[in-house]
Design a protein around this motif. Structure first.
Motif, short mmCIF file in Angstrom:
data_model
loop_
_atom_site.label_atom_id
_atom_site.label_comp_id
_atom_site.label_asym_id
_atom_site.label_seq_id
_atom_site.Cartn_x
_atom_site.Cartn_y
_atom_site.Cartn_z
N ASP A 1 0.81 -1.22 0.00
CA ASP A 1 0.00 0.00 0.00
C ASP A 1 0.85 1.27 0.00
O ASP A 1 0.34 2.36 -0.31
N ALA A 2 2.13 1.13 0.35
CA ALA A 2 2.99 2.32 0.45
C ALA A 2 3.78 2.59 -0.83
O ALA A 2 4.51 3.57 -0.90
N ARG A 3 3.64 1.73 -1.83
CA ARG A 3 4.48 1.84 -3.03
C ARG A 3 4.48 3.25 -3.62
O ARG A 3 5.53 3.80 -3.95
N LYS A 4 3.30 3.86 -3.74
CA LYS A 4 3.21 5.15 -4.43
C LYS A 4 3.87 6.29 -3.66
O LYS A 4 4.19 7.33 -4.24
N LYS A 5 4.06 6.12 -2.36
CA LYS A 5 4.66 7.21 -1.58
C LYS A 5 6.17 7.06 -1.43
O LYS A 5 6.83 7.91 -0.83
N ILE A 6 6.75 5.97 -1.99
CA ILE A 6 8.20 5.75 -1.88
C ILE A 6 8.90 6.35 -3.09
O ILE A 6 8.65 5.96 -4.23
N HIS A 7 9.77 7.30 -2.83
CA HIS A 7 10.55 7.96 -3.89
C HIS A 7 11.97 7.41 -3.88
O HIS A 7 12.52 7.11 -2.82
N VAL A 8 12.56 7.28 -5.06
CA VAL A 8 13.94 6.82 -5.16
C VAL A 8 14.85 8.04 -5.34
O VAL A 8 14.69 8.81 -6.28
N GLN A 9 15.77 8.22 -4.40
CA GLN A 9 16.76 9.28 -4.49
C GLN A 9 18.09 8.76 -3.98
O GLN A 9 18.25 8.50 -2.79
N ALA A 10 19.03 8.60 -4.89
CA ALA A 10 20.36 8.11 -4.51
C ALA A 10 21.07 9.14 -3.65
O ALA A 10 20.78 10.33 -3.70
N GLN A 11 22.01 8.67 -2.84
CA GLN A 11 22.81 9.60 -2.04
C GLN A 11 23.66 10.48 -2.95
O GLN A 11 24.22 10.02 -3.94
#
Length: 309
Positions: A127-137
């Protein structure tokens, strides 16, 4: 906004470095960001009282469990930044898994360092997939220009100038039991030296004087030390685990090993093949510039916190 940032702030650790970098990004956008050590608090009630007394408008936490559990039921909006242990280790514990799911449900957004980390988290909490953003360090290295390499060697008890290979293990003693075990093994291992932590700019200067940087972790989210070595034109040998394999392409941007024997073979091949070394270093540097931009990370966090208004 006045922001609270909860993280494990042991000096000279990856968590502390990441927290300080994010704090810098948010200060640059005109926010006030206050760092607090998650280990200093035991319950959400303590953080709720802190948020009320210090008039925080919103909060961030690094690690769903270590930091995020303290924001459960928070009266202020918050965002979460995944740590490697969240999906690599803590999901194995039923109670931690439950708590992390609850935290993720309440968070306005979450940040994963890699696509793989997002997919692992989304598999646990769909259910949380849409709120997870990918941002590399984001990486920016600043080697000290006044670092005294020879004094560093002497402090490490490297009195004899031996032409053979040496391995320096540098970092804070976080786990007392594990540290004592390492110290005992190092005593019986000629050429291996256990060194205390040093400021980041001195560490970067020391890295530049080394032939290679080794990461032997059995669990990683995203190793800033690997990325810093790449940025400093130092080849990397790293254990072949998910977190490391996400940022290293074997024999292209670094070398991945699965056991001690393979580590020795790969190390010797790197030492005996200067052309391969040069090609790996060049490709790794290009990779960091393209995928781990400090400026891009800054913009991403400055935009994300606007969701907490």
């Amino acid at each position: 906004m006045r922001l609270l940032l909860l993280a494990c702030l042991r000096a000279q650790t990856g968590n502390a470095t990441t927290a300080a970098r994010i704090q810098n990004h948010l200060h640059a956008a005109g926010h006030i960001c206050v760092l607090k050590d998650a280990f200093m608090y035991e319950s959400p009630t303590e953080i709720a009282n802190l948020a009320s007394a210090d008039k925080f408008d919103a909060a961030l936490a690094i690690h769903l469990y270590k930091g995020g559990r303290l924001l459960q039921g928070s009266r202020i909006p918050f965002g979460i930044i995944f740590g490697g242990t969240d999906v690599n280790e803590d999901t194995k514990c039923e109670e931690k898994h439950r708590v992390m799911g609850a935290v993720l449900g309440e968070a306005r957004f979450a940040v994963a360092f890699t696509v793989k980390m997002k997919e692992l988290a989304a598999a646990e909490w769909p259910d949380a997939r849409k709120k997870i953003h990918v941002q590399a360090q984001g990486i920016k290295t600043t080697p000290s220009e006044t670092f005294d390499w020879y004094r560093f060697l002497q402090n490490a008890d490297w009195h004899r100038r031996d032409p053979s290979v040496h391995l320096g293990i540098i970092g804070p003693a976080v786990d007392p039991l594990f540290t004592s075990e390492v110290k005992e093994k190092v005593k019986r291992a000629p050429g291996v030296h256990l060194l205390q932590e040093v400021p980041q700019d001195d560490l970067h200067a020391a890295m530049k004087r080394c032939f290679a940087v080794v990461n032997s972790s059995i669990s990683e989210g995203m190793s800033a030390a690997i990325l810093e070595a790449m940025d400093l034109d130092i080849p990397v040998l790293a254990r072949n685990i998910l977190g490391n394999a996400a940022i290293i392409k074997h024999k292209e941007t670094g070398l991945l090993f699965s056991d001690p024997q393979e580590f020795v073979v790969l190390s010797e091949s790197l030492m005996n093949d200067p052309i391969m070394e040069r090609e790996i270093v060049t490709r790794a540097k290009d990779y960091v510039k393209k995928h781990h931009s400090w400026e891009s990370e800054r913009k991403a966090y400055q935009n994300l916190v606007l969701r907490l208004q």
